[in-house]
Write a protein that holds these residues in place. Structure first.
Motif, PDB file in Angstrom:
ATOM      1  N   VAL A 120       0.832  -1.206   0.000  1.00  0.00           N
ATOM      2  CA  VAL A 120       0.000   0.000   0.000  1.00  0.00           C
ATOM      3  C   VAL A 120       0.865   1.253   0.000  1.00  0.00           C
ATOM      4  N   PHE A 121       1.895   1.271   0.849  1.00  0.00           N
ATOM      5  CA  PHE A 121       2.874   2.360   0.878  1.00  0.00           C
ATOM      6  C   PHE A 121       4.266   1.753   0.918  1.00  0.00           C
ATOM      7  N   ARG A 122       5.195   2.413   0.260  1.00  0.00           N
ATOM      8  CA  ARG A 122       6.583   1.948   0.295  1.00  0.00           C
ATOM      9  C   ARG A 122       7.503   3.122   0.656  1.00  0.00           C
ATOM     10  N   ASP A 123       8.316   2.903   1.685  1.00  0.00           N
ATOM     11  CA  ASP A 123       9.326   3.877   2.104  1.00  0.00           C
ATOM     12  C   ASP A 123       8.695   5.253   2.357  1.00  0.00           C
ATOM     13  N   LEU A 124       7.638   5.265   3.137  1.00  0.00           N
ATOM     14  CA  LEU A 124       6.889   6.501   3.409  1.00  0.00           C
ATOM     15  C   LEU A 124       7.449   7.230   4.619  1.00  0.00           C
ATOM     16  N   ASP A 125       7.633   8.532   4.476  1.00  0.00           N
ATOM     17  CA  ASP A 125       8.006   9.407   5.586  1.00  0.00           C
ATOM     18  C   ASP A 125       6.862  10.388   5.824  1.00  0.00           C
ATOM     19  N   LEU A 126       6.392  10.465   7.073  1.00  0.00           N
ATOM     20  CA  LEU A 126       5.311  11.397   7.389  1.00  0.00           C
ATOM     21  C   LEU A 126       5.343  11.708   8.880  1.00  0.00           C
ATOM     22  N   THR A 127       5.189  12.984   9.208  1.00  0.00           N
ATOM     23  CA  THR A 127       5.151  13.428  10.600  1.00  0.00           C
ATOM     24  C   THR A 127       3.782  14.018  10.903  1.00  0.00           C
ATOM     25  N   VAL A 128       3.208  13.606  12.032  1.00  0.00           N
ATOM     26  CA  VAL A 128       1.964  14.183  12.530  1.00  0.00           C
ATOM     27  C   VAL A 128       2.345  15.168  13.628  1.00  0.00           C
ATOM     28  N   GLU A 129       2.045  16.424  13.399  1.00  0.00           N
ATOM     29  CA  GLU A 129       2.499  17.489  14.295  1.00  0.00           C
ATOM     30  C   GLU A 129       1.637  17.579  15.544  1.00  0.00           C
ATOM     31  N   SER A 130       2.300  17.772  16.666  1.00  0.00           N
ATOM     32  CA  SER A 130       1.627  17.855  17.948  1.00  0.00           C
ATOM     33  C   SER A 130       0.722  19.081  18.029  1.00  0.00           C
ATOM     34  N   GLY A 131      -0.476  18.890  18.627  1.00  0.00           N
ATOM     35  CA  GLY A 131      -1.377  19.996  18.885  1.00  0.00           C
ATOM     36  C   GLY A 131      -2.180  20.487  17.707  1.00  0.00           C
ATOM     37  N   ARG A 132      -2.158  19.748  16.598  1.00  0.00           N
ATOM     38  CA  ARG A 132      -2.883  20.174  15.405  1.00  0.00           C
ATOM     39  C   ARG A 132      -3.886  19.106  14.972  1.00  0.00           C
ATOM     40  N   ILE A 133      -4.814  19.495  14.128  1.00  0.00           N
ATOM     41  CA  ILE A 133      -5.746  18.550  13.505  1.00  0.00           C
ATOM     42  C   ILE A 133      -5.232  18.268  12.099  1.00  0.00           C
ATOM     43  N   THR A 134      -4.810  17.033  11.887  1.00  0.00           N
ATOM     44  CA  THR A 134      -4.324  16.595  10.579  1.00  0.00           C
ATOM     45  C   THR A 134      -5.314  15.590  10.025  1.00  0.00           C
ATOM     46  N   THR A 135      -5.717  15.773   8.789  1.00  0.00           N
ATOM     47  CA  THR A 135      -6.698  14.881   8.167  1.00  0.00           C
ATOM     48  C   THR A 135      -6.122  14.236   6.922  1.00  0.00           C
ATOM     49  N   LEU A 136      -6.288  12.924   6.852  1.00  0.00           N
ATOM     50  CA  LEU A 136      -5.880  12.159   5.673  1.00  0.00           C
ATOM     51  C   LEU A 136      -7.044  12.098   4.705  1.00  0.00           C
ATOM     52  N   ILE A 137      -6.804  12.481   3.462  1.00  0.00           N
ATOM     53  CA  ILE A 137      -7.824  12.383   2.427  1.00  0.00           C
ATOM     54  C   ILE A 137      -7.220  11.674   1.220  1.00  0.00           C
ATOM     55  N   GLY A 138      -8.088  11.160   0.379  1.00  0.00           N
ATOM     56  CA  GLY A 138      -7.642  10.452  -0.812  1.00  0.00           C
ATOM     57  C   GLY A 138      -8.773   9.624  -1.371  1.00  0.00           C
ATOM     58  N   ALA A 139      -8.573   9.124  -2.563  1.00  0.00           N
ATOM     59  CA  ALA A 139      -9.599   8.313  -3.215  1.00  0.00           C
ATOM     60  C   ALA A 139      -9.812   7.011  -2.455  1.00  0.00           C
ATOM     61  N   ASN A 140     -10.930   6.343  -2.713  1.00  0.00           N
ATOM     62  CA  ASN A 140     -11.171   5.036  -2.118  1.00  0.00           C
ATOM     63  C   ASN A 140     -10.031   4.084  -2.473  1.00  0.00           C
ATOM     64  N   GLY A 141      -9.549   3.348  -1.472  1.00  0.00           N
ATOM     65  CA  GLY A 141      -8.472   2.407  -1.717  1.00  0.00           C
ATOM     66  C   GLY A 141      -7.088   3.017  -1.743  1.00  0.00           C
ATOM     67  N   SER A 142      -6.990   4.292  -1.362  1.00  0.00           N
ATOM     68  CA  SER A 142      -5.688   4.969  -1.418  1.00  0.00           C
ATOM     69  C   SER A 142      -4.806   4.660  -0.218  1.00  0.00           C
ATOM     70  N   GLY A 143      -5.367   4.041   0.823  1.00  0.00           N
ATOM     71  CA  GLY A 143      -4.562   3.646   1.967  1.00  0.00           C
ATOM     72  C   GLY A 143      -4.704   4.522   3.194  1.00  0.00           C
ATOM     73  N   LYS A 144      -5.723   5.356   3.235  1.00  0.00           N
ATOM     74  CA  LYS A 144      -5.909   6.260   4.376  1.00  0.00           C
ATOM     75  C   LYS A 144      -6.059   5.475   5.681  1.00  0.00           C
ATOM     76  N   SER A 145      -6.974   4.517   5.694  1.00  0.00           N
ATOM     77  CA  SER A 145      -7.213   3.728   6.908  1.00  0.00           C
ATOM     78  C   SER A 145      -6.013   2.857   7.250  1.00  0.00           C
ATOM     79  N   THR A 146      -5.337   2.360   6.234  1.00  0.00           N
ATOM     80  CA  THR A 146      -4.136   1.556   6.457  1.00  0.00           C
ATOM     81  C   THR A 146      -3.081   2.369   7.187  1.00  0.00           C
ATOM     82  N   LEU A 147      -2.882   3.597   6.767  1.00  0.00           N
ATOM     83  CA  LEU A 147      -1.895   4.461   7.399  1.00  0.00           C
ATOM     84  C   LEU A 147      -2.293   4.791   8.832  1.00  0.00           C
ATOM     85  N   LEU A 148      -3.578   5.041   9.051  1.00  0.00           N
ATOM     86  CA  LEU A 148      -4.054   5.332  10.397  1.00  0.00           C
ATOM     87  C   LEU A 148      -3.814   4.134  11.320  1.00  0.00           C
ATOM     88  N   LYS A 149      -4.063   2.927  10.806  1.00  0.00           N
ATOM     89  CA  LYS A 149      -3.835   1.716  11.609  1.00  0.00           C
ATOM     90  C   LYS A 149      -2.364   1.571  11.991  1.00  0.00           C
TER      91      LYS A 149
END
Length: 269
Positions: free
Chosen positions: A26-55
């Protein structure tokens, strides 16, 4: 397209993460930071891996490669109870236990804070009462959770997350089963958790306009990578919408909130 974001303290970090189900990457060699104290939302087409990344950020899915960190510590090395005190997660389709009242369900959010040396306290009861009131479920506290409507049950699960009182909250489609008015109520509640309690929120949403209205940062995922990352007005552009969703749309300012409003264009007309 990637829009640079300002430097901030990292609550969650993915470093070189590969996420896969059996042979499907689903993702390969992904770098991503979720910043403290903010609301970050994952969006994307169906099947893009949003829920996978959250898990992966919630330790419900172990990366095939790479590392996920919680406040700088490897997530996989932390005890489960410690994680549950620092991070709460509402999956997309939580399993409701049978013969459980709404209050009992919400009370489960206090379990990480209890031990043999710290049984149930008045502070736990107060946290549950506060969560029930915040989600409008006080009058339904004694009802069987399995007998609730879809929208009421979703609010009960959100109340459980509120009662857990963690500094980091992960939400996978928290507006599922809710009509528009209740979607707004839930997202206002999410915003209050962030603004008033200082909680870091990472969530998945499908509604682009609501995502733009209630988020500090949007991360667009697709084709195994981050397609765009930044403030809502920087991300919700016709070019990004076309690339990520194959969607032709006009983006305008909401007359009340000033947030970006995504209006799909009918190509026939």
């Amino acid at each position: 397209m990637t829009v640079a974001t300002t430097t901030a303290t990292a609550a969650l970090t993915a470093r070189g993460v590969t996420l896969a189900y059996e042979q499907a990457v689903v993702f390969r060699d992904l770098d991503l930071t979720v910043e403290s104290g903010r609301i970050t939302t994952l969006i994307g087409a169906n099947g893009s891996g949003k829920s996978t990344l959250l898990k992966a950020f919630g330790r419900l899915l172990r990366p095939a490669a790479g590392l996920v960190e919680l406040d700088g510590a490897p997530l996989r090395s932390l005890p489960t109870r410690e994680i549950a005190r620092r991070l709460s997660i509402l999956p997309q389709k939580p399993l409701t236990p049978s013969a459980t009242t709404v209050r009992d369900l919400v009370s489960r959010g206090r379990h990480p804070h209890q031990s043999l040396l710290r049984p149930w306290t008045a502070a736990d009861a107060a946290a549950v009462d506060e969560a029930l009131a915040a989600t409008g479920l006080t009058d339904l506290a004694g009802r069987d959770a399995a007998a609730l409507s879809g929208g009421q049950l979703q609010r009960a699960w959100i109340a459980l997350v509120l009662a857990q009182q963690t500094p980091i909250v992960l939400l996978d489609e928290p507006t599922t089963f809710l009509d528009l008015s209740h979607q707004l109520e839930v997202l206002r509640l999410v915003r209050s958790i962030n603004r008033e309690r200082g909680a870091t929120v990472l969530m998945v949403l499908h509604d682009l306009s609501l995502a733009g209205r209630f988020s500090d940062r949007l991360v667009v995922v697709g084709r195994g990578r981050v397609l765009a990352d930044g403030a809502p007005w920087d991300v919700l552009t016709p070019a990004v919408l076309q690339e990520a969703f194959g969607l032709e749309a006009v983006v305008m300012a909401d007359p009340r909130s000033g947030a970006p409003l995504v209006v799909p264009v009918d190509p026939v007309n």
